[in-house]
Design an enzyme around this catalytic site. Structure first.
Site, PDB file in Angstrom:
ATOM      1  CB  CYS A  82      12.522   8.421   8.842  1.00 35.62           C
ATOM      2  SG  CYS A  82      13.459   7.401   7.711  1.00 35.62           S
ATOM      3  CE  LYS A 103      -1.991   2.766   2.961  1.00 38.31           C
ATOM      4  NZ  LYS A 103      -1.927   4.009   2.173  1.00 38.31           N
ATOM      5  N   GLY A 154       2.565   3.338  13.801  1.00 38.84           N
ATOM      6  CA  GLY A 154       3.294   2.102  14.108  1.00 38.84           C
ATOM      7  C   GLY A 154       2.661   1.365  15.279  1.00 38.84           C
ATOM      8  N   GLY A 210       6.665   4.672   8.632  1.00 38.02           N
ATOM      9  CA  GLY A 210       5.831   5.864   8.786  1.00 38.02           C
ATOM     10  C   GLY A 210       5.938   6.397  10.198  1.00 38.02           C
ATOM     11  CB  SER A 211       3.735   8.636  12.087  1.00 34.39           C
ATOM     12  OG  SER A 211       2.521   7.930  12.013  1.00 34.39           O
ATOM     13  CB  THR A 212       6.268   6.905  16.540  1.00 38.12           C
ATOM     14  OG1 THR A 212       7.603   6.959  16.042  1.00 38.12           O
ATOM     15  CG2 THR A 212       6.271   6.124  17.845  1.00 38.12           C
ATOM     16  CD  GLU A 213       2.451   9.938  15.982  1.00 37.51           C
ATOM     17  OE1 GLU A 213       2.167  10.509  14.916  1.00 37.51           O
ATOM     18  OE2 GLU A 213       3.618   9.869  16.414  1.00 37.51           O
ATOM     19  CD  GLU A 225       9.611  11.944  12.346  1.00 39.49           C
ATOM     20  OE1 GLU A 225       8.539  11.337  12.471  1.00 39.49           O
ATOM     21  OE2 GLU A 225      10.636  11.453  11.842  1.00 39.49           O
ATOM     22  CD  GLU A 228      12.498   3.633   8.680  1.00 44.46           C
ATOM     23  OE1 GLU A 228      12.395   4.585   9.495  1.00 44.46           O
ATOM     24  OE2 GLU A 228      12.517   3.770   7.459  1.00 44.46           O
TER      25      GLU A 228
HETATM   26  P1  NAP Z   1       1.573   7.906   8.496  1.00 47.30           P
HETATM   27  O1  NAP Z   1       0.146   8.188   8.757  1.00 47.30           O
HETATM   28  O2  NAP Z   1       2.341   7.123   9.471  1.00 47.30           O
HETATM   29  O3  NAP Z   1       1.621   7.198   7.055  1.00 47.30           O
HETATM   30  C1  NAP Z   1       2.470   6.158   6.649  1.00 47.30           C
HETATM   31  C2  NAP Z   1       1.666   5.079   5.927  1.00 47.30           C
HETATM   32  O4  NAP Z   1       0.768   4.442   6.833  1.00 47.30           O
HETATM   33  C3  NAP Z   1       0.783   5.595   4.809  1.00 47.30           C
HETATM   34  O5  NAP Z   1       0.735   4.651   3.770  1.00 47.30           O
HETATM   35  C4  NAP Z   1      -0.556   5.721   5.508  1.00 47.30           C
HETATM   36  O6  NAP Z   1      -1.645   5.733   4.626  1.00 47.30           O
HETATM   37  C5  NAP Z   1      -0.556   4.493   6.362  1.00 47.30           C
HETATM   38  N1  NAP Z   1      -1.476   4.522   7.490  1.00 47.30           N
HETATM   39  C6  NAP Z   1      -1.987   5.593   8.160  1.00 47.30           C
HETATM   40  N2  NAP Z   1      -2.800   5.204   9.166  1.00 47.30           N
HETATM   41  C7  NAP Z   1      -2.813   3.850   9.144  1.00 47.30           C
HETATM   42  C8  NAP Z   1      -3.465   2.855   9.925  1.00 47.30           C
HETATM   43  N3  NAP Z   1      -4.265   3.172  10.954  1.00 47.30           N
HETATM   44  N4  NAP Z   1      -3.240   1.560   9.625  1.00 47.30           N
HETATM   45  C9  NAP Z   1      -2.433   1.210   8.620  1.00 47.30           C
HETATM   46  N5  NAP Z   1      -1.802   2.100   7.821  1.00 47.30           N
HETATM   47  C10 NAP Z   1      -1.980   3.407   8.086  1.00 47.30           C
HETATM   48  O7  NAP Z   1       2.326   9.235   8.232  1.00 47.30           O
HETATM   49  P2  NAP Z   1       1.706  10.623   7.673  1.00 47.30           P
HETATM   50  O8  NAP Z   1       0.349  10.890   8.268  1.00 47.30           O
HETATM   51  O9  NAP Z   1       1.785  10.582   6.211  1.00 47.30           O
HETATM   52  O10 NAP Z   1       2.737  11.653   8.250  1.00 47.30           O
HETATM   53  C11 NAP Z   1       2.611  12.078   9.593  1.00 47.30           C
HETATM   54  C12 NAP Z   1       3.934  12.136  10.271  1.00 47.30           C
HETATM   55  O11 NAP Z   1       4.542  10.856  10.259  1.00 47.30           O
HETATM   56  C13 NAP Z   1       4.964  13.012   9.604  1.00 47.30           C
HETATM   57  O12 NAP Z   1       4.799  14.350   9.905  1.00 47.30           O
HETATM   58  C14 NAP Z   1       6.230  12.429  10.116  1.00 47.30           C
HETATM   59  O13 NAP Z   1       6.497  12.933  11.399  1.00 47.30           O
HETATM   60  C15 NAP Z   1       5.940  10.970  10.202  1.00 47.30           C
HETATM   61  N6  NAP Z   1       6.451  10.210   9.040  1.00 47.30           N
HETATM   62  C16 NAP Z   1       7.546   9.465   9.202  1.00 47.30           C
HETATM   63  C17 NAP Z   1       8.046   8.751   8.128  1.00 47.30           C
HETATM   64  C18 NAP Z   1       9.265   7.902   8.253  1.00 47.30           C
HETATM   65  O14 NAP Z   1       9.863   7.564   7.245  1.00 47.30           O
HETATM   66  N7  NAP Z   1       9.651   7.498   9.435  1.00 47.30           N
HETATM   67  C19 NAP Z   1       7.441   8.829   6.882  1.00 47.30           C
HETATM   68  C20 NAP Z   1       6.284   9.599   6.751  1.00 47.30           C
HETATM   69  C21 NAP Z   1       5.813  10.291   7.841  1.00 47.30           C
HETATM   70  P3  NAP Z   1      -2.161   7.089   3.899  1.00 47.30           P
HETATM   71  O15 NAP Z   1      -1.105   8.095   3.963  1.00 47.30           O
HETATM   72  O16 NAP Z   1      -2.390   6.649   2.531  1.00 47.30           O
HETATM   73  O17 NAP Z   1      -3.407   7.488   4.590  1.00 47.30           O
END
Ligand code: NAP
Ligand code: MG
Length: 495
Positions: A301, A192, A250, A245-248, A399, A267
């Site tokens: 990240c 995804k 995760g 993606g984000s810690t939350e 972050e 990660e």
């Molecule tokens: P995110 O919500 O953690 O998104 C990462 C992935 O997870 C996306 O594909 C997202 O889908 C998916 N996702 C979201 N909620 C989910 C759930 N409940 N169950 C399963 N998958 C889910 O990150 P974001 O909202 O794009 O960004 C928010 C913050 O996360 C950023 O500001 C940054 O601090 C952090 N972040 C960290 C990384 C990293 O590489 N460590 C990368 C991105 C963001 P959709 O986006 O398609 O809804």
């Protein structure tokens, strides 16, 4: 800076962008069962690039069936390894053959400067497939010294159906970090991509079909986190979930995966310390700190967002870094002279600019930037350097995921290590010094999955990448990703 791209778009890119954006399930492109689509935006112009089929739980279910069938039939997992390797080599070649097109597509969808797409994202994606192609024929079991009347050995087998959820910051590269090792080990995948950046993953799906990958081995399901993402994390037919993606989120993934005790690798985020000692080559350290925090508009990240400088050099260094940051050219990301493109979305723009206010209110001083960088459309934010930051401020703890450096003074080596480690994260860290003993000693003391010495942000498919503490667990890349994507079986044979 102009809002409309001044650069010509490759006609093949325009053609791809205009073509229907469907889900790849069981080797076929299909609309979402619900018939729903969502828009993906060009963050430099705020224009809609394409409408993309929006997968939800029903489509995930369909993809799990297709993936399970492909896995159990053994079309991939039981293929002769040398033959399986050929597919991965072929995918690497196809990425390279289409590199210019993929780079433009990535920049259109994500907003990153074309030089970065062209020189980092796309070539590293190809290299990742090529690296894991090499592993396919080198995944061994062992013979074990059991009793004399027993022949005991281990088999290393694929985990099965993998759900892989990736972010928007390095869309094609993150897809390759997930898919290449999973496929190398004989797994099948449901990937995804992030809702903000689905395009290069879809193009990769086309290239995989062109490479002749058996149907159902890779399924690509763009959609939203709460829809397709959470359905993947919870699905009882999925054996492993890998998430970046984000810690939350995760944490949510772990909870959802507990239903069928899926294997989980995460990660997550970071707030990485970049520690500069006064004996360092200050010119390289300043440039390293600049790239460490502003590459990809800080949406990295492992970005070195906490820049620690020893007291006596603090003012001089923050001046130097601010000057370099101020000189970075903001503009149309398709233009090769641009260093700073827009942030990926309005949501990120709002989030990052809110931290600019938070930093000011906390008493940090804006040395440069501190505001939006656009003159019209687009989610631009100026590279920002905060000085007089202390490690307990929110801008030093949370972050931000944008082009914002927090510069913090330290007294001595112990203080640098203490402050560097005083964070809930542990993804990466760096140390700049000409003292070789100090470099290695500090590298040992920093609680981070990667430590760079006199450089920042080096990544290589041969070296593991992942986090300590709340930056996640499991290591991607290198031989460690083989651990993530295999089960080990003990076999005893009575002699
Ligand atoms: P995110 O919500 O953690 O998104 C990462 C992935 O997870 C996306 O594909 C997202 O889908 C998916 N996702 C979201 N909620 C989910 C759930 N409940 N169950 C399963 N998958 C889910 O990150 P974001 O909202 O794009 O960004 C928010 C913050 O996360 C950023 O500001 C940054 O601090 C952090 N972040 C960290 C990384 C990293 O590489 N460590 C990368 C991105 C963001 P959709 O986006 O398609 O809804
Ligand atoms: Mg987009």
């Amino acid at each position: 800076m102009s809002a409309a791209p001044a650069v010509t778009i490759n006609p093949r890119v325009s053609e791809f962008v205009k073509s229907p954006k469907l889900l790849l399930i069981g080797g076929k492109w299909m609309p979402a069962k619900s018939g729903r689509t969502f828009e993906t935006i060009n963050p430099a112009t705020e224009e809609v690039l394409a409408n993309v089929a929006e997968a939800d739980a029903a489509d995930v279910d369909e993809a799990v069936k297709a993936a399970r069938r492909a896995f159990e039939e053994g079309k991939w997992s039981a293929m002769r390894p040398a033959d399986r390797a050929r597919f991965l080599f072929k995918i690497a070649e196809l990425i390279e053959a289409n590199a210019a097109e993929l780079a433009q597509l990535e920049t259109l969808d994500n907003g990153k400067a074309i030089n970065e797409s062209k020189n980092i994202d796309i070539p590293m994606a190809a290299e990742t497939f090529r690296y894991y192609a090499g592993w396919v024929t080198k995944i061994y079991g062992e013979t074990n010294p059991s009793s004399p009347d027993m022949f005991s050995y281990t088999l290393r087998e694929p985990v099965g159906v993998c759900g892989q959820i990736i972010p928007w910051n390095f869309p094609l590269l993150m897809a390759s970090w997930k898919l290449a090792p999973a496929l190398a080990c004989g797994n099948v995948s449901i990937l995804k991509p992030a809702e903000q950046t689905p395009l290069t993953a879809l193009r990769l799906g086309e290239l995989m079909l062109e490479a002749g990958l058996p149907e159902g081995v890779v399924n690509i399901l763009p959609g939203f986190g709460p829809g397709a993402g959470s359905a993947i994390a919870a699905h009882p037919g999925i054996d492993k979930v890998a998430f970046t993606g984000s810690t939350e989120v995760g944490r949510e993934i772990m909870k959802a995966a507990s239903g069928n005790l899926k294997r989980v690798s995460l990660e997550l985020g970071g707030k990485s310390p970049n520690i500069i000692f006064p004996d360092a080559d200050m010119k390289s350290a300043a440039f390293g700190a600049l790239m460490g925090v502003f590459l990809n508009q800080g949406q990295v990240c492992c970005a070195g967002t906490r820049v620690f400088v020893q007291q006596e050099k603090y003012d001089q260094f923050t001046d130097q870094l601010s000057q370099l940051a101020q000189n970075m050219k903001i503009g149309d990301p398709l233009d090769t002279s641009t260093r700073v493109g827009p942030l990926v979305s309005k949501e990120q723009f709002d989030r990052v600019t809110s931290y600019l206010d938070i930093g000011r209110k906390e008493g940090a001083k804006v040395k440069t930037g501190g505001e939006a960088g656009g003159q019209g459309k687009g989610y631009f934010v100026k590279p920002t350097v905060f000085a007089d930051v202390n490690n307990s401020m929110r801008i030093a703890r949370e972050e931000i995921f944008g082009p914002v450096a927090a510069t913090i003074a330290f007294k001595d080596e112990n203080d640098a290590v203490f402050q560097g480690n005083d964070t809930t994260y542990g993804l990466a860290a760096a140390v700049w010094t000409r003292d070789i003993s100090r470099a290695h000693a500090v590298a040992r003391k920093l609680k981070a999955g990667t430590v760079w010495v006199n450089c920042y942000g080096m990544l290589d498919p041969i070296s593991p990448f992942g986090g300590y503490k709340q930056s996640g667990f499991g290591r991607e890349l290198g031989k460690y990703a083989i651990e993530l994507y295999t089960e080990i079986k003990s076999v005893f044979v009575k002699l």
